[in-house]
Design a protein around this motif. Structure first.
Motif, PDB file in Angstrom:
ATOM      1  N   MET A  63       0.821  -1.066  -0.074  1.00  0.00           N
ATOM      2  CA  MET A  63       0.135   0.054  -0.082  1.00  0.00           C
ATOM      3  C   MET A  63       0.885   1.287  -0.130  1.00  0.00           C
ATOM      4  O   MET A  63       0.423   2.114  -0.682  1.00  0.00           O
ATOM      5  CB  MET A  63      -0.803  -0.102   1.230  1.00  0.00           C
ATOM      6  CG  MET A  63      -1.930  -1.066   1.258  1.00  0.00           C
ATOM      7  SD  MET A  63      -3.018  -0.947  -0.243  1.00  0.00           S
ATOM      8  CE  MET A  63      -3.817   0.660   0.035  1.00  0.00           C
ATOM      9  N   ALA A  64       2.015   1.282   0.719  1.00  0.00           N
ATOM     10  CA  ALA A  64       3.059   2.386   0.650  1.00  0.00           C
ATOM     11  C   ALA A  64       3.329   2.606  -0.562  1.00  0.00           C
ATOM     12  O   ALA A  64       3.778   3.707  -1.166  1.00  0.00           O
ATOM     13  CB  ALA A  64       4.136   2.022   1.721  1.00  0.00           C
ATOM     14  N   LEU A  65       3.818   1.531  -1.417  1.00  0.00           N
ATOM     15  CA  LEU A  65       4.262   1.748  -2.770  1.00  0.00           C
ATOM     16  C   LEU A  65       3.369   2.264  -3.575  1.00  0.00           C
ATOM     17  O   LEU A  65       3.664   3.081  -4.610  1.00  0.00           O
ATOM     18  CB  LEU A  65       4.965   0.100  -3.066  1.00  0.00           C
ATOM     19  CG  LEU A  65       6.095  -0.152  -2.737  1.00  0.00           C
ATOM     20  CD1 LEU A  65       6.234  -1.730  -3.030  1.00  0.00           C
ATOM     21  CD2 LEU A  65       7.073   0.622  -2.883  1.00  0.00           C
ATOM     22  N   ILE A  66       2.098   1.830  -3.403  1.00  0.00           N
ATOM     23  CA  ILE A  66       1.060   2.240  -4.466  1.00  0.00           C
ATOM     24  C   ILE A  66       0.792   3.675  -3.968  1.00  0.00           C
ATOM     25  O   ILE A  66       0.512   4.667  -4.942  1.00  0.00           O
ATOM     26  CB  ILE A  66      -0.393   1.546  -4.196  1.00  0.00           C
ATOM     27  CG1 ILE A  66      -0.125   0.009  -4.627  1.00  0.00           C
ATOM     28  CG2 ILE A  66      -1.553   2.236  -4.733  1.00  0.00           C
ATOM     29  CD1 ILE A  66      -1.122  -0.776  -4.113  1.00  0.00           C
ATOM     30  N   TRP A  67       0.730   4.222  -2.887  1.00  0.00           N
ATOM     31  CA  TRP A  67       0.707   5.492  -2.460  1.00  0.00           C
ATOM     32  C   TRP A  67       1.808   6.479  -3.082  1.00  0.00           C
ATOM     33  O   TRP A  67       1.578   7.502  -3.399  1.00  0.00           O
ATOM     34  CB  TRP A  67       0.459   5.561  -0.903  1.00  0.00           C
ATOM     35  CG  TRP A  67       0.348   7.080  -0.200  1.00  0.00           C
ATOM     36  CD1 TRP A  67      -0.781   7.847   0.007  1.00  0.00           C
ATOM     37  CD2 TRP A  67       1.443   8.233  -0.097  1.00  0.00           C
ATOM     38  NE1 TRP A  67      -0.369   8.948   0.242  1.00  0.00           N
ATOM     39  CE2 TRP A  67       0.870   9.229   0.148  1.00  0.00           C
ATOM     40  CE3 TRP A  67       2.884   7.988  -0.316  1.00  0.00           C
ATOM     41  CZ2 TRP A  67       1.659  10.362   0.710  1.00  0.00           C
ATOM     42  CZ3 TRP A  67       3.676   9.242   0.304  1.00  0.00           C
ATOM     43  CH2 TRP A  67       3.079  10.288   0.603  1.00  0.00           C
ATOM     44  N   ARG A  68       2.767   5.814  -2.964  1.00  0.00           N
ATOM     45  CA  ARG A  68       3.987   6.672  -3.464  1.00  0.00           C
ATOM     46  C   ARG A  68       3.998   6.847  -4.906  1.00  0.00           C
ATOM     47  O   ARG A  68       4.289   7.952  -5.478  1.00  0.00           O
ATOM     48  CB  ARG A  68       5.621   5.897  -3.124  1.00  0.00           C
ATOM     49  CG  ARG A  68       6.718   6.847  -3.584  1.00  0.00           C
ATOM     50  CD  ARG A  68       6.757   7.761  -2.524  1.00  0.00           C
ATOM     51  NE  ARG A  68       7.837   8.801  -3.070  1.00  0.00           N
ATOM     52  CZ  ARG A  68       7.671   9.814  -3.870  1.00  0.00           C
ATOM     53  NH1 ARG A  68       6.154  10.109  -4.079  1.00  0.00           N
ATOM     54  NH2 ARG A  68       8.541  10.820  -4.096  1.00  0.00           N
ATOM     55  N   ILE A  69       3.668   5.731  -5.743  1.00  0.00           N
ATOM     56  CA  ILE A  69       3.474   5.896  -7.318  1.00  0.00           C
ATOM     57  C   ILE A  69       2.407   6.853  -7.486  1.00  0.00           C
ATOM     58  O   ILE A  69       2.462   7.715  -8.362  1.00  0.00           O
ATOM     59  CB  ILE A  69       3.139   4.547  -7.648  1.00  0.00           C
ATOM     60  CG1 ILE A  69       4.370   3.665  -7.730  1.00  0.00           C
ATOM     61  CG2 ILE A  69       2.654   4.503  -9.194  1.00  0.00           C
ATOM     62  CD1 ILE A  69       3.973   2.196  -7.751  1.00  0.00           C
TER      63      ILE A  69
ATOM     64  N   LEU B  66       2.643  -5.582  -8.497  1.00  0.00           N
ATOM     65  CA  LEU B  66       2.062  -5.538  -7.021  1.00  0.00           C
ATOM     66  C   LEU B  66       0.823  -6.483  -6.926  1.00  0.00           C
ATOM     67  O   LEU B  66       0.714  -7.003  -5.981  1.00  0.00           O
ATOM     68  CB  LEU B  66       1.532  -4.237  -6.840  1.00  0.00           C
ATOM     69  CG  LEU B  66       2.493  -3.100  -6.803  1.00  0.00           C
ATOM     70  CD1 LEU B  66       2.113  -1.892  -6.914  1.00  0.00           C
ATOM     71  CD2 LEU B  66       3.212  -3.281  -5.218  1.00  0.00           C
ATOM     72  N   THR B  67       0.139  -7.012  -8.025  1.00  0.00           N
ATOM     73  CA  THR B  67      -0.814  -8.020  -8.079  1.00  0.00           C
ATOM     74  C   THR B  67      -0.141  -9.404  -7.788  1.00  0.00           C
ATOM     75  O   THR B  67      -0.481 -10.064  -7.158  1.00  0.00           O
ATOM     76  CB  THR B  67      -1.627  -8.139  -9.354  1.00  0.00           C
ATOM     77  OG1 THR B  67      -2.214  -7.000  -9.498  1.00  0.00           O
ATOM     78  CG2 THR B  67      -2.415  -9.436  -9.396  1.00  0.00           C
TER      79      THR B  67
ATOM     80  N   THR C 218      -9.771   5.742  -5.530  1.00  0.00           N
ATOM     81  CA  THR C 218      -9.260   6.147  -4.178  1.00  0.00           C
ATOM     82  C   THR C 218      -8.204   5.032  -3.883  1.00  0.00           C
ATOM     83  O   THR C 218      -8.527   3.931  -4.260  1.00  0.00           O
ATOM     84  CB  THR C 218     -10.849   6.124  -3.421  1.00  0.00           C
ATOM     85  OG1 THR C 218     -11.133   4.714  -3.341  1.00  0.00           O
ATOM     86  CG2 THR C 218     -11.857   7.032  -4.009  1.00  0.00           C
ATOM     87  N   LEU C 219      -7.794   5.562  -2.867  1.00  0.00           N
ATOM     88  CA  LEU C 219      -6.533   4.581  -2.423  1.00  0.00           C
ATOM     89  C   LEU C 219      -7.082   3.499  -1.409  1.00  0.00           C
ATOM     90  O   LEU C 219      -6.830   2.325  -1.702  1.00  0.00           O
ATOM     91  CB  LEU C 219      -5.567   5.462  -1.578  1.00  0.00           C
ATOM     92  CG  LEU C 219      -4.190   4.623  -1.305  1.00  0.00           C
ATOM     93  CD1 LEU C 219      -3.544   4.088  -2.607  1.00  0.00           C
ATOM     94  CD2 LEU C 219      -3.143   5.428  -0.530  1.00  0.00           C
ATOM     95  N   ILE C 220      -7.932   4.092  -0.805  1.00  0.00           N
ATOM     96  CA  ILE C 220      -8.614   3.003   0.440  1.00  0.00           C
ATOM     97  C   ILE C 220      -9.746   2.413  -0.049  1.00  0.00           C
ATOM     98  O   ILE C 220     -10.253   1.352   0.609  1.00  0.00           O
ATOM     99  CB  ILE C 220      -8.755   4.088   1.797  1.00  0.00           C
ATOM    100  CG1 ILE C 220      -8.694   2.858   3.256  1.00  0.00           C
ATOM    101  CG2 ILE C 220     -10.135   4.410   1.756  1.00  0.00           C
ATOM    102  CD1 ILE C 220      -7.235   2.415   3.264  1.00  0.00           C
ATOM    103  N   GLY C 221     -10.510   2.850  -0.978  1.00  0.00           N
ATOM    104  CA  GLY C 221     -11.950   2.387  -1.526  1.00  0.00           C
ATOM    105  C   GLY C 221     -11.558   0.678  -1.860  1.00  0.00           C
ATOM    106  O   GLY C 221     -12.453  -0.060  -1.398  1.00  0.00           O
ATOM    107  N   PRO C 222     -10.974   0.455  -2.601  1.00  0.00           N
ATOM    108  CA  PRO C 222     -10.660  -0.800  -3.054  1.00  0.00           C
ATOM    109  C   PRO C 222     -10.223  -1.860  -1.911  1.00  0.00           C
ATOM    110  O   PRO C 222     -10.839  -3.047  -2.043  1.00  0.00           O
ATOM    111  CB  PRO C 222      -9.452  -1.073  -4.048  1.00  0.00           C
ATOM    112  CG  PRO C 222      -9.362   0.026  -4.536  1.00  0.00           C
ATOM    113  CD  PRO C 222      -9.873   1.083  -3.555  1.00  0.00           C
ATOM    114  N   VAL C 223      -9.678  -1.603  -0.816  1.00  0.00           N
ATOM    115  CA  VAL C 223      -9.589  -2.163   0.648  1.00  0.00           C
ATOM    116  C   VAL C 223     -10.902  -2.632   0.876  1.00  0.00           C
ATOM    117  O   VAL C 223     -11.224  -3.655   1.478  1.00  0.00           O
ATOM    118  CB  VAL C 223      -8.575  -1.514   1.311  1.00  0.00           C
ATOM    119  CG1 VAL C 223      -8.344  -2.209   2.805  1.00  0.00           C
ATOM    120  CG2 VAL C 223      -7.131  -1.202   0.723  1.00  0.00           C
TER     121      VAL C 223
END
Length: 330
Positions: free
Chosen positions: A182-188, A228-229, A267-272
């Motif tokens: 999640m940190a990597l996705i946020w950074r990208i 990441l998948t 959204t970053l948190i939506g898929p979670v």
């Protein structure tokens, strides 16, 4: 004067919004740390694996605007690669996951080079066709063991001394990998590269006119999403200690699309949250007489009709979400 007053209020609200977001993230982290002592750890680990899967898929759909029907190839492929490396070659779990990610990246590069030449529904259909080709390869390949799948995959020892056969140790390992992903996705997403991806999603022709090589950025996003998948797929193979054809079917690709749309694309948190809803429904309806697919379909229909942006997306767009300073893409 009124305009200046509004700007002053916005600046004053910004630190408060940042503090609120930090507080929510710390609360969520505390809940995740305490969760295995109150809930079934295997269920939690499955939820985290699919949450990372959905977040990785959203990197492509939500931030680049590319709908892929072939992400099961990366998820299941990485599960097979990791399982084979750990079981047959004796790799430690951390190297097994890295190998699974590398395999998914190579698959993503090959599929991306072919699919990226098309747009819209043609892109989606090409990814589906390529994913089905990989599925039939897995059916007939010897290293996947066909319909029997890879079974009894050992979890091994993390860094040579942390025994992952212990469920608590395994949960915290899964949580750590999830947070890293999640940190990597946020950074990208929040990098200059991520800004260009969003501009391609919003107006591809304008991005081309500004001199960006759109095809290269799309391919890079596709490979990153696939990698990441693969992290999620390799992790899932270690959690359940098997990799089967179910992981590479087109239904798995449809499932992750459902998770992302339920939570909120872009959204970053939506898929979670979307993954949490689907996995919870599957878990608690599995032992009941209700057909899981029908219930999930009804939930999806209700979400599409009532929450067009997804649950988290609608909250961000609401008056409460805007007043709290939430940005849909953070």
């Amino acid at each position: 004067m009124a305009h200046g007053h509004t700007n002053t209020e916005a600046r004053a609200a910004h630190p408060q919004a940042s503090a609120l977001k930090t507080g929510l993230l710390l609360t969520l982290l505390a809940l995740l740390l305490a969760a295995p002592f109150f809930l079934y750890p295997i269920f939690l680990m499955k939820l985290l694996c699919f949450a990372l899967f959905a977040a990785a898929f959203n990197l492509l759909l939500g931030y680049t605007g590319l709908l892929s029907f072939g992400h099961a190839a990366f998820f299941g492929g990485a599960a097979y690669f990791t399982g084979h490396a750990v079981k047959v070659w004796g790799f430690p779990p951390e190297l097994g996951i890295l190998l699974g990610m590398a395999g998914a990246a190579v698959l993503g590069l090959v599929m991306g080079l072919i699919a990226i030449r098309r747009q819209g529904i043609y892109f989606a259909m090409i990814t589906l066709a390529l994913s089905q080709m990989f599925f039939f390869f897995c059916v007939q390949s010897s290293f996947t063991h066909g319909e029997d799948g890879l079974q009894s995959i050992p979890r091994g020892h993390l860094f040579g001394f942390i025994n992952l056969s212990d469920t608590t140790n395994m949960y915290f390992f899964v949580l750590a990998v999830f947070l890293i992903g999640m940190a990597l996705i946020w950074r990208i997403v929040n990098s200059p590269f991520g800004m260009i991806l969003k501009s391609i999603r919003e107006n591809e022709n304008r991005a081309i006119s500004l001199g960006y090589s759109v095809a290269r950025y799309k391919l890079a996003a596709f490979v990153m999403s696939a990698t990441l998948t693969g992290m999620a797929g390799g992790l899932k193979a270690l959690v359940f200690q098997f990799a089967t054809l179910t992981d590479v079917t087109w239904q798995m690709s449809g499932e992750v699309i459902l998770m992302t749309l339920l939570g909120g694309i872009g959204t970053l948190i939506g898929p979670v949250f979307g993954a949490g809803i689907v996995v919870t429904l599957q878990n608690y309806l599995a032992t009941s007489d209700f057909p899981v697919t029908i219930i999930t379909g009804v939930v999806f229909m209700a979400c599409v009709l009532l929450f067009r942006r997804g649950l988290v997306g609608e909250f961000y767009a609401s008056r409460i979400g805007r007043s709290l300073g939430f940005n849909p893409e953070k």
